[in-house]
Design an enzyme around this catalytic site. Structure first.
Site, PDB file in Angstrom:
ATOM      1  N   ARG A   1       2.486   0.393   8.755  1.00  0.00           N
ATOM      2  CA  ARG A   1       1.111   0.690   8.334  1.00  0.00           C
ATOM      3  C   ARG A   1       0.396   1.578   9.346  1.00  0.00           C
ATOM      4  O   ARG A   1      -0.362   2.463   8.959  1.00  0.00           O
ATOM      5  CB  ARG A   1       0.334  -0.614   8.128  1.00  0.00           C
ATOM      6  CG  ARG A   1       0.833  -1.416   6.952  1.00  0.00           C
ATOM      7  CD  ARG A   1       0.013  -2.662   6.770  1.00  0.00           C
ATOM      8  NE  ARG A   1       0.364  -3.716   7.711  1.00  0.00           N
ATOM      9  CZ  ARG A   1      -0.415  -4.745   8.010  1.00  0.00           C
ATOM     10  NH1 ARG A   1      -1.626  -4.828   7.492  1.00  0.00           N
ATOM     11  NH2 ARG A   1      -0.013  -5.681   8.840  1.00  0.00           N
TER      12      ARG A   1
ATOM     13  N   SER B   1      -6.482  -2.948   6.181  1.00  0.00           N
ATOM     14  CA  SER B   1      -5.137  -3.489   6.313  1.00  0.00           C
ATOM     15  C   SER B   1      -4.067  -2.404   6.199  1.00  0.00           C
ATOM     16  O   SER B   1      -3.094  -2.398   6.930  1.00  0.00           O
ATOM     17  CB  SER B   1      -4.943  -4.551   5.224  1.00  0.00           C
ATOM     18  OG  SER B   1      -3.639  -5.025   5.223  1.00  0.00           O
TER      19      SER B   1
ATOM     20  N   GLU C   1      -7.556  -2.300  -9.258  1.00  0.00           N
ATOM     21  CA  GLU C   1      -6.323  -1.546  -9.063  1.00  0.00           C
ATOM     22  C   GLU C   1      -6.015  -0.599 -10.212  1.00  0.00           C
ATOM     23  O   GLU C   1      -5.390   0.448 -10.019  1.00  0.00           O
ATOM     24  CB  GLU C   1      -5.147  -2.509  -8.853  1.00  0.00           C
ATOM     25  CG  GLU C   1      -5.227  -3.303  -7.549  1.00  0.00           C
ATOM     26  CD  GLU C   1      -6.186  -4.486  -7.607  1.00  0.00           C
ATOM     27  OE1 GLU C   1      -6.610  -4.865  -8.722  1.00  0.00           O
ATOM     28  OE2 GLU C   1      -6.511  -5.053  -6.536  1.00  0.00           O
TER      29      GLU C   1
ATOM     30  N   PHE D   1      -0.248  -5.790  -6.152  1.00  0.00           N
ATOM     31  CA  PHE D   1      -1.303  -5.346  -7.082  1.00  0.00           C
ATOM     32  C   PHE D   1      -1.008  -3.977  -7.690  1.00  0.00           C
ATOM     33  O   PHE D   1      -1.393  -3.690  -8.819  1.00  0.00           O
ATOM     34  CB  PHE D   1      -2.650  -5.316  -6.352  1.00  0.00           C
ATOM     35  CG  PHE D   1      -2.989  -6.603  -5.667  1.00  0.00           C
ATOM     36  CD1 PHE D   1      -2.881  -7.816  -6.342  1.00  0.00           C
ATOM     37  CD2 PHE D   1      -3.428  -6.622  -4.357  1.00  0.00           C
ATOM     38  CE1 PHE D   1      -3.192  -9.018  -5.718  1.00  0.00           C
ATOM     39  CE2 PHE D   1      -3.740  -7.826  -3.720  1.00  0.00           C
ATOM     40  CZ  PHE D   1      -3.619  -9.015  -4.392  1.00  0.00           C
TER      41      PHE D   1
ATOM     42  N   HIS E   1       2.937  -4.432   2.162  1.00  0.00           N
ATOM     43  CA  HIS E   1       3.172  -5.825   1.798  1.00  0.00           C
ATOM     44  C   HIS E   1       4.223  -5.974   0.702  1.00  0.00           C
ATOM     45  O   HIS E   1       4.099  -6.805  -0.193  1.00  0.00           O
ATOM     46  CB  HIS E   1       1.871  -6.519   1.393  1.00  0.00           C
ATOM     47  CG  HIS E   1       0.909  -6.704   2.529  1.00  0.00           C
ATOM     48  ND1 HIS E   1       0.570  -5.675   3.386  1.00  0.00           N
ATOM     49  CD2 HIS E   1       0.212  -7.785   2.950  1.00  0.00           C
ATOM     50  CE1 HIS E   1      -0.295  -6.127   4.287  1.00  0.00           C
ATOM     51  NE2 HIS E   1      -0.521  -7.396   4.056  1.00  0.00           N
TER      52      HIS E   1
ATOM     53  N   ASP F   1       1.026 -15.931   3.049  1.00  0.00           N
ATOM     54  CA  ASP F   1       0.224 -15.829   1.822  1.00  0.00           C
ATOM     55  C   ASP F   1       0.967 -16.401   0.613  1.00  0.00           C
ATOM     56  O   ASP F   1       0.363 -16.749  -0.395  1.00  0.00           O
ATOM     57  CB  ASP F   1      -0.166 -14.374   1.542  1.00  0.00           C
ATOM     58  CG  ASP F   1      -1.389 -13.962   2.365  1.00  0.00           C
ATOM     59  OD1 ASP F   1      -2.068 -14.861   2.891  1.00  0.00           O
ATOM     60  OD2 ASP F   1      -1.643 -12.751   2.474  1.00  0.00           O
TER      61      ASP F   1
ATOM     62  N   ARG G   1       4.592  -5.436   5.629  1.00  0.00           N
ATOM     63  CA  ARG G   1       3.410  -5.927   6.340  1.00  0.00           C
ATOM     64  C   ARG G   1       3.640  -6.015   7.847  1.00  0.00           C
ATOM     65  O   ARG G   1       2.834  -5.534   8.634  1.00  0.00           O
ATOM     66  CB  ARG G   1       3.020  -7.300   5.799  1.00  0.00           C
ATOM     67  CG  ARG G   1       1.929  -7.967   6.600  1.00  0.00           C
ATOM     68  CD  ARG G   1       1.485  -9.288   5.976  1.00  0.00           C
ATOM     69  NE  ARG G   1       0.538  -9.943   6.848  1.00  0.00           N
ATOM     70  CZ  ARG G   1       0.847 -10.921   7.681  1.00  0.00           C
ATOM     71  NH1 ARG G   1       2.080 -11.348   7.763  1.00  0.00           N
ATOM     72  NH2 ARG G   1      -0.076 -11.478   8.440  1.00  0.00           N
TER      73      ARG G   1
END
Lengths: 272, 312
Positions: free
Chosen positions: B9, B36, B57, B82, B108, B116, B166
């Site tokens: 990221r 994020s 989204e 998503f 992710h 999560d 992630r």
């Protein structure tokens, strides 16, 4: 041109548009007359009075953009584009046939068609995208999008509505073809939309309600939208599903049933 | 190599900053996860070209399509659960069908999302995206290749899906990494078993190859970062020289990279195959390393599959 003269001219174009829609659908043997006929005056006013566009140069960077979000009204869009000169009127008779550019729902590759359509509820987001890009580029072009009323049941419409107000897209005009009927019946029975205007006002849009067949009202509505600053405009046009053909008017059945080819002459005679 | 870790990221954020400076048509669109995804760093430098659409989204994807229609190069993304998870229709009809120049970059991916839990662990995205005509699908192996890929795709017209991870992951490549569209990277040559990996499983494949070496088994390792268009020739060449292939991915074994490799080999050069991946199940909460162990996504699992193929 004087508005009165202009109205006469637009009415004649609207009459011819209905004829072309019905001929193309009868030849195709499938397709959606109801929601094409209901919105004829909306598109005719846009393409022959309001929008800046050049059929000889469909990709002109400064053209106004139009997205048909209710993609099942493809016969209407094609009929208007053909009359405007984007492609030959005769090509309308290839609608829905194998090998034709004129797919059952709009697709790329047809001069004048800006984006594919057919899946409901997504056209307004596309329009938000081009409106944002226009602002970013300092361009004056406007974006128009025609939605169905049944389509208002899609959640994405309201995602897009929120974002258009957030970004103050006064270069965006949405039009709702409020004919009250969707595939399964009346919108107010399938999934009530009212109070529709209040919903759009609550989303911080400038809301204009018009009679979808009063051309002077339509012209005024579009002009008001152009003059509105800092927020997007939605024109809720009150219309009649199947407008112009007595047995198709107010009929859910003719949402997706074309006129029979052998009855076409009688059907067209209703247009006068 | 492999001793250093870095976050994909962060690398993506760096790539966006450079792209923003190099190309004024690059715009970034996010959906409430821009901090994020590190796409938010773009916002501080190029605020006028950054758009946050909130938790929406479908709107995210379709707005990106609209901007591409108007000549922009949108980088749009959020968490992989998503997008594509909640927006397949928009990706298909708004982006892929008209072949628009939209770059969907999502973080992710996979079960290494961790605590999560299954609701946030995307193990179906490769299958979903590669089934859509015209879509290009890339799963980078580390932070270095992530940055190179994110930058390279700006110059390749058409729709892309890039899946990131992630957590920080081992660095495999040095700064000399060059992305060649549709070309897999051969990382190790050995004639006994071919291992095809993507994403964070590439480093596990390299560890497995090392473990196999100590047992006298010479393994090839191929980083199949681009799953579509797939590098069929590299896969066939691998099968030809090794005679057996193990695939490993942080994705459901159904429809993912392993399936894509099996399709190629089934038609062009059938050899015995073992697919290491998520065995058609959902994940759960836990630390990434524990989950990868529990769901069979480690070097040891790759090694075991390779030995199994050799009847050892």
């Amino acid at each position: 041109m004087e508005t009165a003269q202009e109205v006469v001219r637009l009415k004649e174009t609207a009459r011819n548009t209905r004829k072309l829609i019905l001929e193309a659908l009868a030849e195709a043997g499938s397709g959606h007359p109801g929601g094409s006929l209901s919105a004829v005056e909306l598109l005719v006013t846009l393409y022959f009075r309001v929008m800046r566009h050049d059929p000889k140069n469909p990709k002109w960077p400064d053209r106004d953009r139009f997205f048909l979000s209710k993609g099942h009204a493809a016969p209407l869009l094609y009929s208007v584009l053909a009359q405007a000169g984007y492609f030959p009127v005769e090509e309308l008779m290839t609608l829905r046939k194998i090998g034709s550019r004129l797919q059952g729902h709009p697709s790329m590759g047809v001069p004048g068609v800006e984006a594919p359509a057919g899946s409901e509820g997504i056209g307004l987001s596309l329009a938000v995208g081009t409106s944002l890009a226009a602002k970013l580029d300092g361009k004056a072009y406007r974006t128009y999008v025609l939605m169905g009323d049944g389509e208002q049941q899609e959640g994405q419409v309201w995602e897009a509505a929120m974002s258009a107000s957030k970004f103050r897209l006064d270069n965006l005009t949405a039009i709702i073809d409020r004919n009250g009927i969707q595939q399964d019946g009346l919108t107010e029975q399938v999934m009530p939309l009212e109070p529709l205007a209040a919903k759009w006002r609550a989303f911080n849009w400038n809301v204009i309600e018009v009679d979808g067949y009063d051309l002077a009202q339509l012209i005024d509505g579009f002009d008001l939208a152009i003059g509105t600053r800092n927020r997007p405009t939605v024109i809720i046009a009150h219309t009649v599903k199947g407008k112009g053909i007595s047995f198709m008017e107010w009929s859910p059945h003719y949402h997706g049933t074309p006129p029979a080819k052998d009855k076409l002459r009688d059907v067209l005679s209703e247009l006068g | 190599m492999l001793s250093k870790v870095a976050a994909m990221r962060d690398a993506y954020g760096d790539a966006l900053l450079e792209l923003g400076a190099e190309n004024k048509d690059v715009v970034v669109i996010g959906a409430d996860t821009t901090g994020s995804l590190k796409s938010g760093v773009f916002a501080s430098k190029f605020p006028e070209r950054f758009f946050n659409v909130g938790i929406a989204e479908q709107n995210l994807v379709s707005i990106a399509a609209g901007m591409a229609l108007a000549g922009k190069i949108p980088y749009a993304g959020t968490y992989a659960i998503f997008v594509p998870g909640k927006s397949v229709d928009q990706i298909r009809n708004n982006i892929a069908y008209p072949n628009l120049n939209v770059k969907i970059v999502c973080s992710h991916g996979g079960i290494s999302v961790g605590p999560d839990g299954a609701s946030h662990q995307q193990v179906e995205d490769i299958a979903i995206m590669r089934a859509i005509p015209k879509m290009n699908v890339i799963v980078p192996a580390d932070a270095v290749s992530t940055k190179a890929i994110a930058k390279a795709i700006a110059a390749i017209p058409g729709p892309f899906y890039v899946r990131l991870t992630r957590s920080s992951t081992p660095v495999i490549y040095d700064a000399g990494f060059r992305y060649e569209h549709g070309k897999a990277n051969a990382l190790k040559e050995g004639g006994d078993v071919g291992i095809v990996a993507c994403g964070i499983m590439v480093s596990e494949a390299l560890k497995a190859a090392e473990a196999l070496r100590t047992k006298g088994v010479a393994a090839s390792v191929l980083d199949l970062h681009t799953i579509k268009p797939i590098d069929s020739d590299a896969i066939v060449k691998l099968a030809r020289s090794c005679g057996r292939v193990v695939t490993v991915e942080e994705h459901n074994v159904m429809g993912g990279m392993g399936s894509a490799v099996a399709e190629v080999l089934g038609e062009r050069y059938p050899v015995p195959i073992r697919r290491v991946g998520v065995m058609d199940t959902f994940g759960e909460s836990g630390e990434a390393a524990d989950l990868l162990r529990k769901y069979g996504l480690t070097a040891a699992n790759v090694e075991q599959a390779a030995l199994g193929l050799r009847g050892q």
